[in-house]
Design a protein around this motif. Structure first.
Motif, PDB file in Angstrom:
ATOM      1  N   GLN A 106       0.842  -1.190   0.000  1.00  0.00           N
ATOM      2  CA  GLN A 106       0.000   0.000   0.000  1.00  0.00           C
ATOM      3  C   GLN A 106       0.883   1.248   0.000  1.00  0.00           C
ATOM      4  OE1 GLN A 106      -2.378  -0.427   3.491  1.00  0.00           O
ATOM      5  NE2 GLN A 106      -3.326  -2.332   2.796  1.00  0.00           N
ATOM      6  N   ALA A 107       1.677   1.394  -1.035  1.00  0.00           N
ATOM      7  CA  ALA A 107       2.577   2.543  -1.135  1.00  0.00           C
ATOM      8  C   ALA A 107       1.766   3.789  -1.427  1.00  0.00           C
ATOM      9  CB  ALA A 107       3.600   2.297  -2.221  1.00  0.00           C
ATOM     10  N   HIS A 108       2.069   4.885  -0.808  1.00  0.00           N
ATOM     11  CA  HIS A 108       1.434   6.177  -1.028  1.00  0.00           C
ATOM     12  C   HIS A 108       2.519   7.147  -1.462  1.00  0.00           C
ATOM     13  CE1 HIS A 108      -2.211   4.735   0.881  1.00  0.00           C
ATOM     14  NE2 HIS A 108      -1.514   4.356   1.938  1.00  0.00           N
ATOM     15  N   PRO A 109       2.805   7.158  -2.783  1.00  0.00           N
ATOM     16  CA  PRO A 109       3.852   8.053  -3.259  1.00  0.00           C
ATOM     17  C   PRO A 109       3.441   9.519  -3.076  1.00  0.00           C
ATOM     18  CG  PRO A 109       2.796   6.956  -5.094  1.00  0.00           C
ATOM     19  CD  PRO A 109       2.190   6.408  -3.847  1.00  0.00           C
ATOM     20  N   THR A 110       4.384  10.321  -2.737  1.00  0.00           N
ATOM     21  CA  THR A 110       4.131  11.763  -2.609  1.00  0.00           C
ATOM     22  C   THR A 110       5.107  12.491  -3.519  1.00  0.00           C
ATOM     23  OG1 THR A 110       5.602  11.876  -0.722  1.00  0.00           O
ATOM     24  CG2 THR A 110       3.280  11.637  -0.250  1.00  0.00           C
ATOM     25  N   PRO A 111       4.659  13.535  -4.171  1.00  0.00           N
ATOM     26  CA  PRO A 111       5.559  14.265  -5.066  1.00  0.00           C
ATOM     27  C   PRO A 111       6.609  15.038  -4.250  1.00  0.00           C
ATOM     28  CG  PRO A 111       3.429  15.337  -5.013  1.00  0.00           C
ATOM     29  CD  PRO A 111       3.307  14.088  -4.188  1.00  0.00           C
ATOM     30  N   ALA A 112       7.780  15.134  -4.837  1.00  0.00           N
ATOM     31  CA  ALA A 112       8.868  15.870  -4.186  1.00  0.00           C
ATOM     32  C   ALA A 112       8.574  17.366  -4.287  1.00  0.00           C
ATOM     33  CB  ALA A 112      10.190  15.552  -4.844  1.00  0.00           C
TER      34      ALA A 112
END
Length: 113
Positions: A106-112
């Motif tokens: 359940q990865a929740h990528p966040t923008p840099a």
């Protein structure tokens, strides 16, 4: 006179041989005494060395005993901590695995930013 000279020379030769024997005996005696003195000195040195070695061993034993006790205490503490960590790991093993798997799936990528 010639017989008297011959007897005098013979007496001198006999005296010289006798003196040579005395000198030889003195040399032998001196050599013997030097050997005896050397042997005696070696024995004294060895006895002194053994005495000092025994003193050193006693000193070392007396002063390392405290270090051994401290080392044994430290080893006991380390073993106790290791056992505690292993026990904690066993108790929470299932939860840790579930949390790791959930984080991976359940990865929740966040923008840099």
């Amino acid at each position: 006179m010639s017989a008297q000279n011959s007897a005098g020379i013979q007496t001198l030769l006999d005296a010289e041989r006798e003196a040579s024997k005395i000198v030889q005996k003195a040399r032998e005696y001196r050599t013997k005494r030097v050997r005896e003195a050397r042997d005696e000195a070696k024995k004294e040195i060895e006895a002194y060395r053994a005495k000092k070695e025994a003193e050193y061993k006693a000193f070392e034993a007396q002063h390392t005993q405290g270090n051994k006790q401290a080392e044994e205490e430290a080893n006991r503490e380390v073993e106790a901590k290791i056992a505690e960590i292993k026990e904690t790991g066993k108790k929470n093993q299932d939860k840790i695995i579930k949390d790791l798997l959930a984080a991976v799936y359940q990865a929740h990528p966040t923008p840099a930013s």
